[in-house]
Design an enzyme around this catalytic site. Structure first.
Site, short mmCIF file in Angstrom:
data_model
loop_
_atom_site.label_atom_id
_atom_site.label_comp_id
_atom_site.label_asym_id
_atom_site.label_seq_id
_atom_site.Cartn_x
_atom_site.Cartn_y
_atom_site.Cartn_z
N TRP A 2 -3.38 -2.33 12.63
CA TRP A 2 -2.37 -3.11 13.32
C TRP A 2 -2.95 -3.93 14.46
O TRP A 2 -2.51 -5.04 14.71
CB TRP A 2 -1.24 -2.21 13.82
CG TRP A 2 -0.09 -3.01 14.31
CD1 TRP A 2 0.32 -3.12 15.60
CD2 TRP A 2 0.76 -3.89 13.56
NE1 TRP A 2 1.38 -3.98 15.69
CE2 TRP A 2 1.67 -4.47 14.45
CE3 TRP A 2 0.84 -4.24 12.21
CZ2 TRP A 2 2.65 -5.38 14.05
CZ3 TRP A 2 1.81 -5.14 11.81
CH2 TRP A 2 2.70 -5.70 12.73
N TYR A 5 1.89 -3.71 22.86
CA TYR A 5 2.85 -3.82 21.75
C TYR A 5 3.81 -2.63 21.77
O TYR A 5 5.03 -2.79 21.66
CB TYR A 5 2.09 -3.90 20.43
CG TYR A 5 2.95 -3.92 19.20
CD1 TYR A 5 3.78 -5.00 18.93
CD2 TYR A 5 2.95 -2.85 18.31
CE1 TYR A 5 4.59 -5.02 17.81
CE2 TYR A 5 3.74 -2.86 17.18
CZ TYR A 5 4.57 -3.95 16.94
OH TYR A 5 5.37 -3.96 15.82
N GLU A 17 4.15 -7.32 8.75
CA GLU A 17 3.98 -6.05 8.02
C GLU A 17 3.30 -6.29 6.67
O GLU A 17 2.48 -5.49 6.23
CB GLU A 17 5.31 -5.32 7.83
CG GLU A 17 5.94 -4.80 9.10
CD GLU A 17 5.13 -3.76 9.85
OE1 GLU A 17 4.21 -3.14 9.25
OE2 GLU A 17 5.40 -3.55 11.05
#
Length: 190
Positions: free
Chosen positions: A47, A17, A39
């Protein structure tokens, strides 16, 4: 040895990522809405967990096409609340759907999320040139943007979510100055 932002070294998913997506300037409306939605799902979670569920979330949420999501029926919404393939936080699911409805309505008035976010930095990514162990108090920078989005009807939008969206979408380049991606992204953004 390649120097990266330290958070990217925590898992293979984060590394990919970081190296391919995080901080790359995004102007595509659908991608920005997906980034915002992810988000929102991330708040309070790691995450790498969001990355694990991302494909399932894309499938369940119409590839994050706001105009399609805005048409979701109450029955479809209930199905999302019970979908075991995704993060089943009802408030977050409801917020993503409501945000799609708000954005779809604003599209009818000629307003875009892309224009609003990029206007916040006058169309040019903001580069903080952060050094290792340096942090930035970002609330001042996004408080007005978060307030504007909330006034328009967006849900679960606070300064931290807004700032994370700007970072993920390359509107702010917060790769550390010594991270190899910092200069690559700065060059592509200019």
């Amino acid at each position: 040895m390649t120097t990266r932002c330290p958070w990217a070294e925590k898992s293979p998913q984060l590394l990919i990522y970081h190296d391919l997506e995080w901080g790359v300037p995004v102007r595509d409306e659908r991608q920005l809405f997906e980034n915002l939605s992810l988000e929102i799902f991330q708040a309070g979670l790691a995450w790498h967990l969001i990355l694990k569920y991302r494909e399932a979330l894309r499938g369940a949420f119409e590839q994050f096409e706001p105009d399609k999501l805005a048409q979701i029926t109450p029955g479809q919404l209930q199905a999302l609340h019970h979908d075991k393939r995704i993060i089943r936080n009802q408030q977050k699911i409801d917020a993503v759907i409501e945000n799609a409805r708000v954005l779809s309505s604003l599209h009818e008035l000629g307003w875009t999320l892309s224009d609003a976010l990029w206007q916040h930095v006058n169309g040019t990514p903001l580069d903080h040139h952060l050094k290792p162990a340096e942090t930035l108090a970002s609330d001042w920078f996004v408080a007005e943007l978060a307030q504007t989005l909330r006034q328009l009807g967006f849900k679960r939008i606070g300064p931290k979510t807004c700032y994370s969206l700007l970072q993920a979408s390359g509107i702010v380049n917060d790769h550390l100055a010594d991270c190899y991606r910092h200069d690559e992204i700065a060059q592509t953004a200019s």
